[in-house]
Design an enzyme around this catalytic site. Structure first.
Site, PDB file in Angstrom:
ATOM      1  N   ALA A  43       0.832  -1.201   0.000  1.00 39.97           N
ATOM      2  CA  ALA A  43       0.000   0.000   0.000  1.00 39.97           C
ATOM      3  C   ALA A  43       0.867   1.252   0.000  1.00 39.97           C
ATOM      4  O   ALA A  43       0.613   2.199  -0.759  1.00 39.97           O
ATOM      5  CB  ALA A  43      -0.940  -0.006   1.202  1.00 39.97           C
ATOM      6  N   SER A 283       0.961 -21.172   2.942  1.00 38.74           N
ATOM      7  CA  SER A 283      -0.082 -20.510   2.168  1.00 38.74           C
ATOM      8  C   SER A 283      -1.392 -21.279   2.152  1.00 38.74           C
ATOM      9  O   SER A 283      -1.426 -22.509   2.076  1.00 38.74           O
ATOM     10  CB  SER A 283       0.394 -20.329   0.724  1.00 38.74           C
ATOM     11  N   ARG A 329     -11.140 -18.908   6.244  1.00 41.09           N
ATOM     12  CA  ARG A 329     -10.120 -19.139   7.263  1.00 41.09           C
ATOM     13  C   ARG A 329     -10.682 -19.257   8.666  1.00 41.09           C
ATOM     14  O   ARG A 329     -10.214 -20.078   9.454  1.00 41.09           O
ATOM     15  CB  ARG A 329      -9.092 -18.002   7.199  1.00 41.09           C
ATOM     16  N   HIS A 400      -2.793 -13.912  12.429  1.00 42.42           N
ATOM     17  CA  HIS A 400      -2.285 -13.562  11.098  1.00 42.42           C
ATOM     18  C   HIS A 400      -2.601 -12.106  10.734  1.00 42.42           C
ATOM     19  O   HIS A 400      -1.789 -11.223  10.920  1.00 42.42           O
ATOM     20  CB  HIS A 400      -2.877 -14.536  10.085  1.00 42.42           C
ATOM     21  N   LEU A 440      -3.517  -8.598  -0.518  1.00 42.22           N
ATOM     22  CA  LEU A 440      -2.747  -7.982  -1.605  1.00 42.22           C
ATOM     23  C   LEU A 440      -3.665  -7.117  -2.462  1.00 42.22           C
ATOM     24  O   LEU A 440      -3.276  -6.029  -2.905  1.00 42.22           O
ATOM     25  CB  LEU A 440      -2.095  -9.074  -2.460  1.00 42.22           C
TER      26      LEU A 440
END
Length: 636
Positions: A43, A283, A329, A400, A440
């Protein structure tokens, strides 16, 4: 106090309407304005590069020795975009709907739709920069699945997507540095935001090599400093990641949105030692082909190859047949905790589940799996000493991402005029749970497309009197920072900053982690102030403030974690419902799923700082769902 400035009209026209109505700055006038960007991850680097390219003079600050070390490199699995290359039914609206639902209806519809719209532009931007996305045999960009979606919309570069995207942003930033439009300040840490006449006009920093306290003035300040998961001590974040920038802004008047909304990632290498200082992420893309399972029997310590199929519980596939291993998640994490709590966990401490690639290797072939995920398997083998091609990986949830952050309006401006927050530093797009492959996406959307449109509008719409670092507000800010550092140095106690941080992290993990209870949160809220008092009384720092002193750096950051941890627990106690990653044990369905309370909690909680040890004040931004009707979130 909370004016979100959401444009009127149909949701698919709001962003275009907003851009059309925003004021512009003449190219000849842009060089007269300076902008501070704090943070040089995706960012921050994207915003600094784009604003520099527009012609503004940008000062970009990073506590690293180079922007290439930003934590954005750790994002592995991919980035979502609604391009429908697979022709499997994807669209901007479907990405928007998946993200609103994935966030458990606790995000603004307008912001999420803008994110989905911009997603396609991000891919074009990054391809033009040369980002090496994976491609199919014919040369077209490849896609894969991610949790919370039933289409393949995730663009990726093996298991190093964040690193490759950061290199693209870094090159754009370096181009503007070479052109003289961006000035890079490395090894500089923000320790305060300076307010002049009610507006953010600069920052106070500490040079991490020399200890020098300095001030920097500008017309606008943009914070792109990431999240605060390191409050847990053990997390997937880099050890240097911290909350100081957004927390000091909060203390200056920026409201903090939804601090209790933190994400626990289900695919991390389990803790192996009490002396461990961080956790490693595997990942989420691995759940495309890896199957999650545990033994059906409690206390089964047999090697995985010795446990027959009939005695394995593929619990995600069984409980959520529509999504299987690709549930979001928060759902995957909570289920992993449950089976381990039942005594069916695997590994030395029973805190793990298997992620098994045997079926994928049999179906696709070893070389195909190696090509798709090879570097992730290499990371796993280096850390654990195990070959995951022949033995299933062991994974367990870990802190996370943080969905909470500084409250911002549609323009990404905080409640302090002139202070913007981008990327994970703000609260805006993910609600109570971030879907995979969207961090992202948000960081680059904010940096390349949103901030470069809204910051100029603020400049063009605001009378900004000349201000420099000699202004009284900067001198007072420097004095406060020096007093805080001197107070830290003056404590001649016996405990290290790490010892306090580790104890704080355990409190927050136990009571405000994957599952929260009324009693546990009240216990944490009684203990954290006691620990904070001991911190200021019994801290020991070796060395001085006029040199490289990493112990001082840690202590300064831990002092902020002490305060943000308390606010997280206050917010979690207040929000007496379960939604996304915020799971209140008292609020669940008969089959153990999260139960929202839309009648009482369909709002963003934005907290106002009232002083250390003082109760914060709650402000509410109501959430309306016009395009994705409220419904019980189900992935079965």
């Amino acid at each position: 106090m909370l004016e979100a400035r959401i444009p009127s009209g149909p949701i698919e026209q709001k962003w275009d309407k907003c851009r059309y109505e925003m004021k512009l700055v003449n190219p000849a006038n842009r060089r007269k304005h300076s902008i501070i960007v704090v943070g040089a991850g995706l960012a921050g680097a994207a915003a600094a590069a784009t604003l520099g390219q527009q012609g503004y003079h940008v000062h970009c600050f990073s506590y690293h020795d180079t922007p290439r070390r930003a934590h954005s490199i750790a994002a592995q699995g991919g980035m979502n975009a609604a391009k429908n290359y697979r022709n499997d039914g994807d669209s901007v609206f479907r990405l928007f709907k998946d993200t609103v639902k994935g966030g458990d209806f606790r995000a603004r519809e307008s912001n999420v739709h803008r994110l989905a719209e911009i997603s396609a532009n991000i891919i074009d931007q990054c391809v033009a920069q040369g980002v090496p996305f994976a491609r199919e045999y014919g040369g077209l960009l490849d896609n894969r699945s991610f949790g919370g979606a039933q289409v393949e919309r995730t663009f990726y570069a093996r298991g190093q997507t964040g690193q490759q995207l950061l290199l693209g942003a870094y090159q754009a930033l370096e181009e503007q540095i070479a052109a003289g439009r961006v000035t890079m300040h490395i090894r500089s840490e923000l320790l305060d935001v300076v307010i002049v006449d009610g507006r953010a006009r600069g920052i106070v920093t500490r040079n991490l090599l020399t200890g020098e306290i300095g001030s920097h003035a500008a017309d606008v300040v943009v914070l792109a400093t990431g999240g605060y998961s390191n409050v847990f001590y053990l997390s997937t974040n880099a050890k240097a990641s911290n909350s100081t920038a957004i927390w000091r802004a909060h203390r200056r008047g920026a409201l903090f949105g939804n601090p209790c909304f933190t994400q626990i990632h289900p695919t991390c290498i389990p803790l192996s030692s009490e002396h461990q200082s961080k956790l490693t992420l595997m990942s989420e893309s691995l759940r495309n082909d890896g199957r999650v399972w545990v033994p059906k029997k409690q206390g089964d310590t047999r090697a995985p190859k010795d446990i027959p199929e009939s005695e394995r519980d593929y619990y995600l596939e069984n409980r959520y047949p529509s999504f299987g291993n690709l549930v979001p998640r928060d759902v995957a994490s909570r289920n992993a905790k449950e089976v381990c709590d039942e005594g069916r966990g695997v590994g030395p401490h029973g805190q793990g589940v298997y992620l098994d690639f045997a079926d994928a290797i049999h179906r696709l072939g070893l070389e195909t799996v190696r090509e798709k995920y090879g570097n992730l398997f290499d990371i796993y083998q280096r850390i654990t000493g195990e070959d995951a091609y022949t033995v299933p990986m062991r994974i367990y949830p870990a802190p996370h991402y943080t969905m909470g952050g500084l409250w911002v309006d549609y323009h990404l401006m905080t409640t302090i005029p002139g202070l913007f927050a981008a990327g994970e530093a703000n609260f805006s797009d993910h609600g109570a749970n971030r879907l995979g492959a969207s961090a992202l996406m948000q960081g680059l959307a904010d940096g390349y497309f949103v901030v470069p449109a809204t910051v100029p509008d603020y400049i063009a719409s605001t009378k900004l009197d000349p201000v420099d670092a000699s202004h009284t507000a900067f001198r007072l800010g420097e004095a406060e920072v020096k007093d805080r550092i001197n107070k830290l140095l003056a404590s001649n106690g016996k405990r290290s900053p790490d010892s306090f941080h580790k104890e704080l992290g355990k409190i927050v993990w136990d009571e405000c982690g994957m599952a929260r209870t009324d009693a546990g949160l009240r216990k944490a809220l009684a203990r954290i102030p006691e620990l904070r008092e001991e911190f200021w009384r019994n801290l020991r720092i070796v060395g001085s403030g006029e040199e490289l002193n990493q112990t001082l750096e840690k202590a300064n950051r831990v002092s902020d974690f002490m305060e943000i941890a308390e606010l997280m627990c206050v917010d979690a106690l207040h929000r007496n419902e379960s939604c996304g990653g915020h799971f209140r044990v008292e609020s669940q369905t008969p089959d153990g799923e999260a139960r929202r309370d839309d009648a009482n909690f369909s709002y963003t909680a934005a907290w106002e700082w009232k002083g250390t040890g003082q109760a914060p004040e709650l402000h509410k931004e109501p959430l309306a769902f016009e395009y994705v009707p409220l419904s019980q979130r189900s992935y079965k």
